[in-house]
Design an enzyme around this catalytic site. Sequence first.
Site, mmCIF file in Angstrom:
data_model
loop_
_atom_site.group_PDB
_atom_site.id
_atom_site.type_symbol
_atom_site.label_atom_id
_atom_site.label_comp_id
_atom_site.label_asym_id
_atom_site.label_seq_id
_atom_site.Cartn_x
_atom_site.Cartn_y
_atom_site.Cartn_z
ATOM 1 N N ARG A 31 0.921 -1.084 -0.009
ATOM 2 C CA ARG A 31 -0.019 0.090 -0.068
ATOM 3 C C ARG A 31 0.932 1.412 -0.099
ATOM 4 N NH1 ARG A 31 -4.805 -1.775 -0.431
ATOM 5 N NH2 ARG A 31 -5.254 -3.627 0.665
ATOM 6 N N ILE A 33 2.242 4.920 1.025
ATOM 7 C CA ILE A 33 2.225 5.321 2.359
ATOM 8 C C ILE A 33 1.405 6.535 2.497
ATOM 9 C CG2 ILE A 33 4.116 7.000 1.753
ATOM 10 C CD1 ILE A 33 5.511 5.771 4.658
ATOM 11 N N GLU A 97 8.948 10.424 -8.348
ATOM 12 C CA GLU A 97 9.585 10.775 -7.004
ATOM 13 C C GLU A 97 10.471 9.503 -6.668
ATOM 14 O OE1 GLU A 97 6.612 11.571 -4.092
ATOM 15 O OE2 GLU A 97 5.945 13.320 -5.142
ATOM 16 N N HIS A 102 7.593 1.512 -10.667
ATOM 17 C CA HIS A 102 6.254 0.958 -10.108
ATOM 18 C C HIS A 102 5.217 1.487 -10.601
ATOM 19 C CE1 HIS A 102 7.644 5.159 -8.460
ATOM 20 N NE2 HIS A 102 6.453 5.468 -8.674
ATOM 21 N N HIS A 104 1.024 2.239 -10.048
ATOM 22 C CA HIS A 104 0.089 2.733 -9.075
ATOM 23 C C HIS A 104 -1.144 1.871 -9.398
ATOM 24 C CE1 HIS A 104 2.312 6.396 -7.479
ATOM 25 N NE2 HIS A 104 2.869 6.532 -8.480
#
Length: 117
Positions: A31, A33, A97, A102, A104
């Site tokens: 998940r 943060i 960032e 990754h 999402h």
Amino acid sequence: MTDQDCVFCKIVAGELPSTKVRETERVLAFRDINPKAPTHVMVIPKDHYANVAELSRSDPALAGELLAAAADVADDDGVSEDGWRLLANSGRNAGQEVFHVHLHVFGGKPLGPMLAV
Ligand code: AMP
């Protein structure tokens, strides 16, 4: 393949905590943060690749595993029927960032327009 300064490599190594939702031999999902939706999950390869271009050109099969894991996360979170969104930021204009690739996975509410204008 790891990067000593990479926050997601540290999560993979267990050096930083995370709320894991799915794990395979080569993929981890946990998940976000700072969630932007009821479902907001990061899907990453355990090995370090900076972005989608690097991953997909180095290991297209692993890129496919990431997509399949994202779909499984959506199923597990119960958002598949109502719909969900995948996002992969790449580079400065996209606001990336964390430079460990990754996906999402967003869901759990109407997600609005594709881009803020
Ligand atoms: P991006 O702007 O696409 O690089 O997104 C990076 C995402 O990583 C952001 O949504 C952050 O909230 C998330 N993030 C950063 N550090 C952590 C962490 N330690 N655990 C979970 N998610 C994180």
